[in-house]
Write an enzyme that holds these catalytic residues in place. Sequence first.
Site, PDB file in Angstrom:
ATOM      1  N   SER A  90     -86.475 -26.306  56.590  1.00 48.55           N
ATOM      2  CA  SER A  90     -85.802 -27.601  56.625  1.00 48.55           C
ATOM      3  C   SER A  90     -86.480 -28.593  57.566  1.00 48.55           C
ATOM      4  O   SER A  90     -85.933 -29.662  57.822  1.00 48.55           O
ATOM      5  CB  SER A  90     -84.334 -27.419  57.000  1.00 48.55           C
ATOM      6  OG  SER A  90     -84.218 -26.552  58.091  1.00 48.55           O
ATOM      7  N   THR A 192     -82.129 -29.624  60.736  1.00 47.64           N
ATOM      8  CA  THR A 192     -82.849 -30.571  61.586  1.00 47.64           C
ATOM      9  C   THR A 192     -83.048 -29.990  62.964  1.00 47.64           C
ATOM     10  O   THR A 192     -82.141 -29.341  63.478  1.00 47.64           O
ATOM     11  CB  THR A 192     -81.989 -31.849  61.733  1.00 47.64           C
ATOM     12  OG1 THR A 192     -81.722 -32.349  60.434  1.00 47.64           O
ATOM     13  CG2 THR A 192     -82.668 -32.897  62.578  1.00 47.64           C
ATOM     14  N   THR A 210     -87.053 -33.642  60.470  1.00 48.10           N
ATOM     15  CA  THR A 210     -86.456 -32.880  59.367  1.00 48.10           C
ATOM     16  C   THR A 210     -87.179 -33.146  58.050  1.00 48.10           C
ATOM     17  O   THR A 210     -87.810 -34.193  57.888  1.00 48.10           O
ATOM     18  CB  THR A 210     -84.969 -33.276  59.206  1.00 48.10           C
ATOM     19  OG1 THR A 210     -84.332 -32.415  58.272  1.00 48.10           O
ATOM     20  CG2 THR A 210     -84.806 -34.697  58.724  1.00 48.10           C
ATOM     21  N   ARG A 220     -84.448 -40.578  49.085  1.00 53.07           N
ATOM     22  CA  ARG A 220     -83.340 -40.413  50.029  1.00 53.07           C
ATOM     23  C   ARG A 220     -83.860 -40.275  51.478  1.00 53.07           C
ATOM     24  O   ARG A 220     -84.783 -39.533  51.762  1.00 53.07           O
ATOM     25  CB  ARG A 220     -82.547 -39.162  49.654  1.00 53.07           C
ATOM     26  CG  ARG A 220     -81.297 -38.920  50.510  1.00 53.07           C
ATOM     27  CD  ARG A 220     -81.545 -37.916  51.596  1.00 53.07           C
ATOM     28  NE  ARG A 220     -80.317 -37.556  52.313  1.00 53.07           N
ATOM     29  CZ  ARG A 220     -80.302 -36.867  53.456  1.00 53.07           C
ATOM     30  NH1 ARG A 220     -81.425 -36.461  53.993  1.00 53.07           N
ATOM     31  NH2 ARG A 220     -79.170 -36.577  54.047  1.00 53.07           N
ATOM     32  N   VAL A 221     -83.240 -41.015  52.371  1.00 54.84           N
ATOM     33  CA  VAL A 221     -83.533 -40.895  53.803  1.00 54.84           C
ATOM     34  C   VAL A 221     -82.222 -40.528  54.493  1.00 54.84           C
ATOM     35  O   VAL A 221     -81.168 -41.077  54.158  1.00 54.84           O
ATOM     36  CB  VAL A 221     -84.092 -42.226  54.362  1.00 54.84           C
ATOM     37  CG1 VAL A 221     -84.189 -42.188  55.877  1.00 54.84           C
ATOM     38  CG2 VAL A 221     -85.472 -42.520  53.752  1.00 54.84           C
ATOM     39  N   GLY A 222     -82.293 -39.594  55.425  1.00 55.49           N
ATOM     40  CA  GLY A 222     -81.078 -39.157  56.119  1.00 55.49           C
ATOM     41  C   GLY A 222     -80.913 -39.847  57.461  1.00 55.49           C
ATOM     42  O   GLY A 222     -81.492 -40.905  57.735  1.00 55.49           O
ATOM     43  N   ASP A 223     -80.118 -39.213  58.311  1.00 57.37           N
ATOM     44  CA  ASP A 223     -79.814 -39.791  59.627  1.00 57.37           C
ATOM     45  C   ASP A 223     -80.930 -39.603  60.649  1.00 57.37           C
ATOM     46  O   ASP A 223     -81.040 -40.366  61.611  1.00 57.37           O
ATOM     47  CB  ASP A 223     -78.546 -39.125  60.184  1.00 57.37           C
ATOM     48  CG  ASP A 223     -78.738 -37.616  60.369  1.00 57.37           C
ATOM     49  OD1 ASP A 223     -79.149 -36.949  59.384  1.00 57.37           O
ATOM     50  OD2 ASP A 223     -78.514 -37.105  61.477  1.00 57.37           O
ATOM     51  N   THR A 243     -77.185 -32.904  63.596  1.00 55.87           N
ATOM     52  CA  THR A 243     -77.714 -32.080  62.519  1.00 55.87           C
ATOM     53  C   THR A 243     -76.637 -32.000  61.440  1.00 55.87           C
ATOM     54  O   THR A 243     -75.473 -32.274  61.700  1.00 55.87           O
ATOM     55  CB  THR A 243     -78.105 -30.680  63.035  1.00 55.87           C
ATOM     56  OG1 THR A 243     -78.685 -29.931  61.962  1.00 55.87           O
ATOM     57  CG2 THR A 243     -76.901 -29.918  63.568  1.00 55.87           C
ATOM     58  N   GLY A 244     -77.043 -31.641  60.238  1.00 60.60           N
ATOM     59  CA  GLY A 244     -76.060 -31.536  59.162  1.00 60.60           C
ATOM     60  C   GLY A 244     -76.203 -32.670  58.171  1.00 60.60           C
ATOM     61  O   GLY A 244     -77.276 -33.262  58.028  1.00 60.60           O
ATOM     62  N   GLY A 246     -76.621 -35.834  56.675  1.00 60.72           N
ATOM     63  CA  GLY A 246     -77.021 -37.115  57.240  1.00 60.72           C
ATOM     64  C   GLY A 246     -76.161 -38.277  56.801  1.00 60.72           C
ATOM     65  O   GLY A 246     -75.934 -39.213  57.570  1.00 60.72           O
TER      66      GLY A 246
HETATM   67  N1  GLY Z   1     -79.529 -34.340  59.063  1.00 64.73           N
HETATM   68  C1  GLY Z   1     -80.676 -34.423  58.272  1.00 64.73           C
HETATM   69  C2  GLY Z   1     -80.511 -35.043  56.980  1.00 64.73           C
HETATM   70  O1  GLY Z   1     -79.400 -35.199  56.487  1.00 64.73           O
HETATM   71  O2  GLY Z   1     -81.504 -35.404  56.391  1.00 64.73           O
END
Ligand code: GLY
Length: 329
Positions: A90, A192, A210, A220-223, A243-244, A246
Site C-alpha cells: 500500500s 499509508t 501511499t 483518484r487522489v486521497g488524503d 491512515t485509512g 482518504g
Molecule cells: N489514506 C490513504 C488514501 O486514502 O489514499
Amino acid sequence: MIKRRDFIKTSAALGVPTAAILSACNPNEANAKTVKGSLENAAKTPLVISTWNNKLANQTAYEIIKKNGSAVDAVEAGVQIPESDPKDQSVGYGGHPDREGNVTLDACIMDSKGNYGSVTYLQHIKHPIAVARKVMDETPHVMLSGDGALQFALSQGFKKEDLLTAKTKADYKEWLKTSEYKPKVNIELHDTIGMIAIDGVGDISGACTTSGLAYKMPGRVGDSPIIGAGLFVDNEIGAATATGMGEAVLRSVGSFLIVELMRNGLSPADACKEAVMRIIHKQSYKDLQVGYLAVNKEGDYGAFAIQPGFVFALTTDEETKVIDAISYI
Ligand code: GLY
C-alpha cells in the site's frame, strides 16, 4: 450560548478532564470503547512515531535524529523504507495499482517552519516522498501532480521504474475476474505511512506516503498528499497524520482539526478521538476505517481509530514499540 471552543477552554481551566468534555460534546461517546488505562501517553523527546507496524522506518528516522539530524531529514528517510519494500502493498514500489493496472502514488512532507511539498498521482517513481521534498525545497509551488510531477522528478534525476511486482500483477489479474470494488478494512485500507518526528532541538516535521486504495478509479487522489488532511504540522503545537479511507479524512480535514484541537487544550489522544467522532456522526462507519495519530510539542502522543486493528510504532531513546490504538468499535 457558550461556544464549544469556549466550553472546552473553560472546562479545561476548571480542571474538567478532556474525556468528560468530549462526552458532553458527543452523544455517541458512551458507545466508545474505554481504554485499558489512560488515554494520555507521554514519551520523552526526541521521538519518532508512525502509523502501522513500521518499526524499521522509525529506527531509520531515529538514527538520523541521534546524529543531530533534523526532523525533516529523519521523516524523509524513514518513510522511504516502506516505499521501497515490495512486500508493503500500500506504499510505493509493490503498491497495489488502480483499476487500470497503474500504480499511482501520493506523498507529502511538512517541516517545522511550515514549509510543505507534495506530489499527487505520481507514477513510475519509487520514492514519491523524495520528490515531494524537492517540490518543497526547489520549486515556488507546494504541489505537483500527475505527468507534471513525473517530468519534474525526472528533471531532478529520479529514475523511471516499473512499480508493479509479480505479486501485485497476479493480484490485479485476480481482481479483474470480478472487478468488485469493496476496500477491505485494515487490508486494502492498511494503506499509508504517516510519520512524525521531534528532533534533538525540539523541532517537529512529518511525512506521509501511499499508493492509495487498491483498485481505485484512475485519477483518484486521497488524503495523504493534502495538507491538513493526511498530515499537518505546527511546530508550536504538534502534528497529526492519518491512515485509512482518504475520502473520510478529506471531508473532515482531520489532521488540521486535530492540531487545532490540541491548540485549544485537548491531549493528542482526545483530539484524535474527536476527529474520529466527527466522521462517525456524519456517515456510516461499519466498513470504514480511519486512524489518526498525533503528537504535541511536549512529546505526548495519542491515536484513535474507527475500527480495531490500527497499530502505530513509537521510537524513543529507550526502545521501539508497536502500540494498539484505541478504537471506537
Ligand atoms: N489514506 C490513504 C488514501 O486514502 O489514499
